[in-house]
Design a protein around this motif. Structure first.
Motif, PDB file in Angstrom:
ATOM      1  N   ILE A   1       0.861  -1.179   0.000  1.00 25.53           N
ATOM      2  CA  ILE A   1       0.000   0.000   0.000  1.00 25.53           C
ATOM      3  C   ILE A   1       0.901   1.234   0.000  1.00 25.53           C
ATOM      4  CG2 ILE A   1      -1.859   1.212   1.207  1.00 25.53           C
ATOM      5  CD1 ILE A   1      -2.492  -1.494   2.593  1.00 25.53           C
ATOM      6  N   GLY A   2       1.068   1.808  -1.185  1.00 26.33           N
ATOM      7  CA  GLY A   2       1.994   2.924  -1.359  1.00 26.33           C
ATOM      8  C   GLY A   2       3.248   2.444  -2.061  1.00 26.33           C
ATOM      9  N   ALA A   3       3.138   2.201  -3.364  1.00 25.02           N
ATOM     10  CA  ALA A   3       4.238   1.610  -4.130  1.00 25.02           C
ATOM     11  C   ALA A   3       5.174   2.687  -4.669  1.00 25.02           C
ATOM     12  CB  ALA A   3       3.679   0.761  -5.276  1.00 25.02           C
ATOM     13  N   GLY A   4       5.630   3.565  -3.760  1.00 29.48           N
ATOM     14  CA  GLY A   4       6.568   4.615  -4.153  1.00 29.48           C
ATOM     15  C   GLY A   4       7.997   4.146  -4.022  1.00 29.48           C
ATOM     16  N   ALA A   5       8.862   5.006  -3.460  1.00 32.34           N
ATOM     17  CA  ALA A   5      10.290   4.696  -3.396  1.00 32.34           C
ATOM     18  C   ALA A   5      10.545   3.430  -2.586  1.00 32.34           C
ATOM     19  CB  ALA A   5      11.048   5.882  -2.811  1.00 32.34           C
ATOM     20  N   VAL A   6      10.110   3.416  -1.328  1.00 35.05           N
ATOM     21  CA  VAL A   6      10.346   2.259  -0.464  1.00 35.05           C
ATOM     22  C   VAL A   6       9.460   1.087  -0.879  1.00 35.05           C
ATOM     23  CG1 VAL A   6      10.086   1.378   1.887  1.00 35.05           C
ATOM     24  CG2 VAL A   6      11.203   3.580   1.497  1.00 35.05           C
ATOM     25  N   GLY A   7       8.162   1.333  -1.004  1.00 37.60           N
ATOM     26  CA  GLY A   7       7.249   0.257  -1.360  1.00 37.60           C
ATOM     27  C   GLY A   7       7.565  -0.361  -2.712  1.00 37.60           C
ATOM     28  N   GLY A   8       7.891   0.483  -3.677  1.00 37.23           N
ATOM     29  CA  GLY A   8       8.229  -0.034  -5.003  1.00 37.23           C
ATOM     30  C   GLY A   8       9.509  -0.849  -5.005  1.00 37.23           C
ATOM     31  N   SER A   9      10.493  -0.406  -4.221  1.00 39.99           N
ATOM     32  CA  SER A   9      11.754  -1.154  -4.137  1.00 39.99           C
ATOM     33  C   SER A   9      11.525  -2.535  -3.531  1.00 39.99           C
ATOM     34  CB  SER A   9      12.767  -0.375  -3.285  1.00 39.99           C
ATOM     35  OG  SER A   9      13.088   0.859  -3.869  1.00 39.99           O
ATOM     36  N   ILE A  10      10.777  -2.564  -2.432  1.00 41.27           N
ATOM     37  CA  ILE A  10      10.501  -3.851  -1.782  1.00 41.27           C
ATOM     38  C   ILE A  10       9.680  -4.748  -2.711  1.00 41.27           C
ATOM     39  CG2 ILE A  10       9.305  -4.967   0.138  1.00 41.27           C
ATOM     40  CD1 ILE A  10      10.019  -2.501   1.839  1.00 41.27           C
ATOM     41  N   ALA A  11       8.662  -4.172  -3.343  1.00 46.12           N
ATOM     42  CA  ALA A  11       7.806  -4.956  -4.233  1.00 46.12           C
ATOM     43  C   ALA A  11       8.596  -5.547  -5.386  1.00 46.12           C
ATOM     44  CB  ALA A  11       6.675  -4.075  -4.763  1.00 46.12           C
ATOM     45  N   GLY A  12       9.466  -4.737  -5.993  1.00 38.21           N
ATOM     46  CA  GLY A  12      10.257  -5.231  -7.112  1.00 38.21           C
ATOM     47  C   GLY A  12      11.186  -6.350  -6.713  1.00 38.21           C
ATOM     48  N   ARG A  13      11.823  -6.193  -5.559  1.00 36.27           N
ATOM     49  CA  ARG A  13      12.745  -7.239  -5.098  1.00 36.27           C
ATOM     50  C   ARG A  13      11.991  -8.522  -4.731  1.00 36.27           C
ATOM     51  NH1 ARG A  13      17.352  -6.401  -7.530  1.00 36.27           N
ATOM     52  NH2 ARG A  13      18.867  -5.102  -6.405  1.00 36.27           N
ATOM     53  N   LEU A  14      10.810  -8.392  -4.148  1.00 33.54           N
ATOM     54  CA  LEU A  14      10.000  -9.577  -3.868  1.00 33.54           C
ATOM     55  C   LEU A  14       9.593 -10.273  -5.167  1.00 33.54           C
ATOM     56  CD1 LEU A  14       7.657  -8.215  -1.053  1.00 33.54           C
ATOM     57  CD2 LEU A  14       9.331 -10.040  -0.781  1.00 33.54           C
ATOM     58  N   ALA A  15       9.186  -9.482  -6.147  1.00 33.88           N
ATOM     59  CA  ALA A  15       8.746 -10.049  -7.424  1.00 33.88           C
ATOM     60  C   ALA A  15       9.876 -10.798  -8.119  1.00 33.88           C
ATOM     61  CB  ALA A  15       8.211  -8.939  -8.327  1.00 33.88           C
ATOM     62  N   GLU A  16      11.105 -10.311  -7.974  1.00 37.84           N
ATOM     63  CA  GLU A  16      12.244 -10.961  -8.617  1.00 37.84           C
ATOM     64  C   GLU A  16      12.486 -12.368  -8.091  1.00 37.84           C
ATOM     65  OE1 GLU A  16      14.551  -6.732  -9.371  1.00 37.84           O
ATOM     66  OE2 GLU A  16      15.511  -8.275  -8.144  1.00 37.84           O
ATOM     67  N   THR A  17      12.018 -12.643  -6.884  1.00 34.11           N
ATOM     68  CA  THR A  17      12.178 -13.990  -6.316  1.00 34.11           C
ATOM     69  C   THR A  17      10.918 -14.831  -6.518  1.00 34.11           C
ATOM     70  OG1 THR A  17      11.481 -13.241  -4.104  1.00 34.11           O
ATOM     71  CG2 THR A  17      13.829 -13.157  -4.616  1.00 34.11           C
ATOM     72  N   GLY A  18      10.020 -14.358  -7.382  1.00 34.61           N
ATOM     73  CA  GLY A  18       8.847 -15.139  -7.736  1.00 34.61           C
ATOM     74  C   GLY A  18       7.713 -15.078  -6.749  1.00 34.61           C
ATOM     75  N   GLN A  19       7.719 -14.074  -5.874  1.00 36.30           N
ATOM     76  CA  GLN A  19       6.686 -14.004  -4.859  1.00 36.30           C
ATOM     77  C   GLN A  19       5.473 -13.212  -5.348  1.00 36.30           C
ATOM     78  OE1 GLN A  19       8.144 -13.915  -0.709  1.00 36.30           O
ATOM     79  NE2 GLN A  19      10.099 -13.295  -1.597  1.00 36.30           N
ATOM     80  N   ASP A  20       4.368 -13.454  -4.703  1.00 42.04           N
ATOM     81  CA  ASP A  20       3.081 -12.877  -5.088  1.00 42.04           C
ATOM     82  C   ASP A  20       2.980 -11.465  -4.515  1.00 42.04           C
ATOM     83  OD1 ASP A  20       0.559 -12.635  -6.077  1.00 42.04           O
ATOM     84  OD2 ASP A  20      -0.319 -14.266  -4.903  1.00 42.04           O
ATOM     85  N   VAL A  21       2.856 -10.461  -5.394  1.00 42.67           N
ATOM     86  CA  VAL A  21       2.856  -9.059  -4.979  1.00 42.67           C
ATOM     87  C   VAL A  21       1.736  -8.318  -5.694  1.00 42.67           C
ATOM     88  CG1 VAL A  21       4.188  -6.919  -4.839  1.00 42.67           C
ATOM     89  CG2 VAL A  21       5.361  -9.126  -4.671  1.00 42.67           C
ATOM     90  N   VAL A  22       1.031  -7.472  -4.935  1.00 43.31           N
ATOM     91  CA  VAL A  22       0.049  -6.548  -5.500  1.00 43.31           C
ATOM     92  C   VAL A  22       0.467  -5.134  -5.125  1.00 43.31           C
ATOM     93  CG1 VAL A  22      -2.367  -5.788  -5.509  1.00 43.31           C
ATOM     94  CG2 VAL A  22      -1.820  -8.236  -5.346  1.00 43.31           C
ATOM     95  N   LEU A  23       0.462  -4.234  -6.099  1.00 44.00           N
ATOM     96  CA  LEU A  23       0.809  -2.840  -5.859  1.00 44.00           C
ATOM     97  C   LEU A  23      -0.457  -2.016  -5.663  1.00 44.00           C
ATOM     98  CD1 LEU A  23       3.449  -2.367  -8.709  1.00 44.00           C
ATOM     99  CD2 LEU A  23       3.856  -3.069  -6.345  1.00 44.00           C
ATOM    100  N   VAL A  24      -0.373  -1.036  -4.745  1.00 42.17           N
ATOM    101  CA  VAL A  24      -1.469  -0.093  -4.538  1.00 42.17           C
ATOM    102  C   VAL A  24      -0.902   1.304  -4.757  1.00 42.17           C
ATOM    103  CG1 VAL A  24      -3.247   0.760  -2.977  1.00 42.17           C
ATOM    104  CG2 VAL A  24      -2.507  -1.642  -2.843  1.00 42.17           C
ATOM    105  N   ALA A  25      -1.485   2.039  -5.694  1.00 41.48           N
ATOM    106  CA  ALA A  25      -0.980   3.373  -6.035  1.00 41.48           C
ATOM    107  C   ALA A  25      -2.138   4.239  -6.480  1.00 41.48           C
ATOM    108  CB  ALA A  25       0.091   3.283  -7.118  1.00 41.48           C
ATOM    109  N   ARG A  26      -1.837   5.525  -6.695  1.00 39.20           N
ATOM    110  CA  ARG A  26      -2.881   6.475  -7.086  1.00 39.20           C
ATOM    111  C   ARG A  26      -2.402   7.328  -8.254  1.00 39.20           C
ATOM    112  NH1 ARG A  26      -3.959   9.695  -1.640  1.00 39.20           N
ATOM    113  NH2 ARG A  26      -1.700   9.856  -1.847  1.00 39.20           N
ATOM    114  N   GLY A  27      -3.363   7.971  -8.909  1.00 41.21           N
ATOM    115  CA  GLY A  27      -3.075   8.996  -9.899  1.00 41.21           C
ATOM    116  C   GLY A  27      -2.193   8.545 -11.036  1.00 41.21           C
ATOM    117  N   ALA A  28      -1.263   9.434 -11.422  1.00 39.78           N
ATOM    118  CA  ALA A  28      -0.392   9.166 -12.562  1.00 39.78           C
ATOM    119  C   ALA A  28       0.499   7.955 -12.318  1.00 39.78           C
ATOM    120  CB  ALA A  28       0.465  10.400 -12.862  1.00 39.78           C
ATOM    121  N   HIS A  29       0.889   7.747 -11.064  1.00 36.45           N
ATOM    122  CA  HIS A  29       1.733   6.586 -10.750  1.00 36.45           C
ATOM    123  C   HIS A  29       0.954   5.292 -10.985  1.00 36.45           C
ATOM    124  CE1 HIS A  29       5.070   4.454  -9.098  1.00 36.45           C
ATOM    125  NE2 HIS A  29       4.511   4.170  -7.933  1.00 36.45           N
ATOM    126  N   TYR A  30      -0.299   5.260 -10.563  1.00 34.54           N
ATOM    127  CA  TYR A  30      -1.144   4.089 -10.809  1.00 34.54           C
ATOM    128  C   TYR A  30      -1.267   3.827 -12.313  1.00 34.54           C
ATOM    129  CZ  TYR A  30      -5.532   1.644 -11.749  1.00 34.54           C
ATOM    130  OH  TYR A  30      -6.482   0.792 -12.261  1.00 34.54           O
TER     131      TYR A  30
END
Length: 338
Positions: free
Chosen positions: A6-35
């Motif tokens: 929830i909040g896939a910005g600098a910190v959230g996006g970094s963690i999400a990307g690294r989790l995804a690279e190891t094949g883990q299940d990730v959902v991003l939550v974002a708003r506006g232009a970033h979404y």
């Protein structure tokens, strides 16, 4: 385990990307232009080992998402947005019965020390995370995480204290990739240490790199006020020496990726023109504690006030001179001494 960031910005996006690279299940939550950018083009994560585009599910809120009993909510919005996000998610039903607030673990992957208190009013299972993860998010859909060999160090523990099986599962999940997630029973001690380190975020956002003696003096004065306030309040923290020892050489900064960007969350908020900044929960936390315990905090008070003005007026980061800021601090110091 599914990770809902929830909040896939600098910190959230970094963690999400690294989790995804190891094949883990990730959902991003974002708003506006970033979404829109994430939905259309994916998450573009740049690290010292290259740029990867992660095509992950992305939602604007929980309305279009069926929550599962194995979900973990990773809250990574700025503190000023926490209450609204917590209210949005806590009452949502979980598949099989019950609500997110009753059943799901919520991890506060955020700066400051207020988020966990806000969360515990709404969620039964709250975890603190002390985030050492230099990263930046200025352009929609893009995140830059310049550290190696690890992207970040994320001390994790149950709030207000302790370690349990869920914390162990979350830590193990994070550590499958290039993230370190040490388990600590006293996570808030670590977060107060990070709070002190974050007191210069607003200074850098207002005046630019802290590369002059005058800027470093303001930085030191803000930090010293913070130490004095925590001491008066009886709040313990990990020593900066201990924190630096634990981080060691795990988070080496790639100068090429780090160049041209201050990197702090406060700088990025001003760069994106969001109209708000988290300084009330960084410098402002020291001001609050100072007022409660009769400790003058003119440096942090000035930094908080001016940074809020910059955010409201959409002023560019780095557009105030150090001399101008120093004059405002001296005026505030004189008023505090009267």
């Amino acid at each position: 385990m599914r990770h809902i960031v929830i909040g896939a910005g600098a910190v959230g996006g970094s963690i999400a990307g690294r989790l995804a690279e190891t094949g883990q299940d990730v959902v991003l939550v974002a708003r506006g232009a970033h979404y829109e950018a994430l939905r259309t083009h994916g998450l573009r994560l740049t690290t010292p080992d290259g740029t990867r585009v992660h095509r992950l599910p992305v939602v604007e809120g929980p309305e279009t998402l069926v929550l599962r009993p194995d979900d973990v909510l990773l809250l990574s919005v700025k503190t000023q947005d926490s209450a609204a996000a917590l209210d949005t998610w806590s009452g949502r039903p979980v598949e099989g019965g019950g609500t997110a607030g009753e059943l799901l673990p919520l991890v506060c992957a955020q700066n400051g020390v207020e988020n966990e208190r806000l969360a515990l009013r709404r969620f039964r299972h709250v975890y603190g995370m002390c985030v050492w993860l230099p990263s930046s998010h200025v352009d929609p859909g893009e995140v830059v995480a310049p550290c190696a060999p690890y992207t970040g160090m994320l001390h994790l523990g149950r709030y207000p204290s302790g370690i349990d099986a869920t914390a162990r599962r979350i830590s193990a999940s994070l550590e499958k990739g290039t993230l370190l997630a040490p388990l600590v029973p006293d996570v808030m001690r670590w977060k107060y240490t990070k709070l002190l380190a974050n007191l210069s975020n607003s200074l850098g956002a207002l005046t630019g790199p802290l590369d002059t003696d005058e800027a470093r003096l303001i930085q030191r004065r803000a930090y010293d006020e913070g130490r004095a306030v925590l001491s008066a309040a009886g709040i313990d923290s990990v020593s900066p020496e201990k924190a630096a020892e634990v981080r060691g050489d795990h988070l080496g900064l790639d100068p090429h990726l780090a160049s041209g960007r201050d990197g702090s969350s406060s700088w990025q908020s001003l760069s994106r023109g969001t109209g708000s900044i988290e300084t009330d929960h960084l410098n402002g936390e020291i001001v609050l504690l100072g007022r409660l315990h009769a400790v003058p905090t003119p440096v942090n008070e000035t930094l908080a006030r001016v940074a809020n003005t910059f955010a409201r007026e959409h002023r560019r980061p780095g557009s105030m001179s150090v001399a101008e800021l120093a004059a405002l601090i001296e005026a505030a110091s004189g008023a505090a001494a009267e």
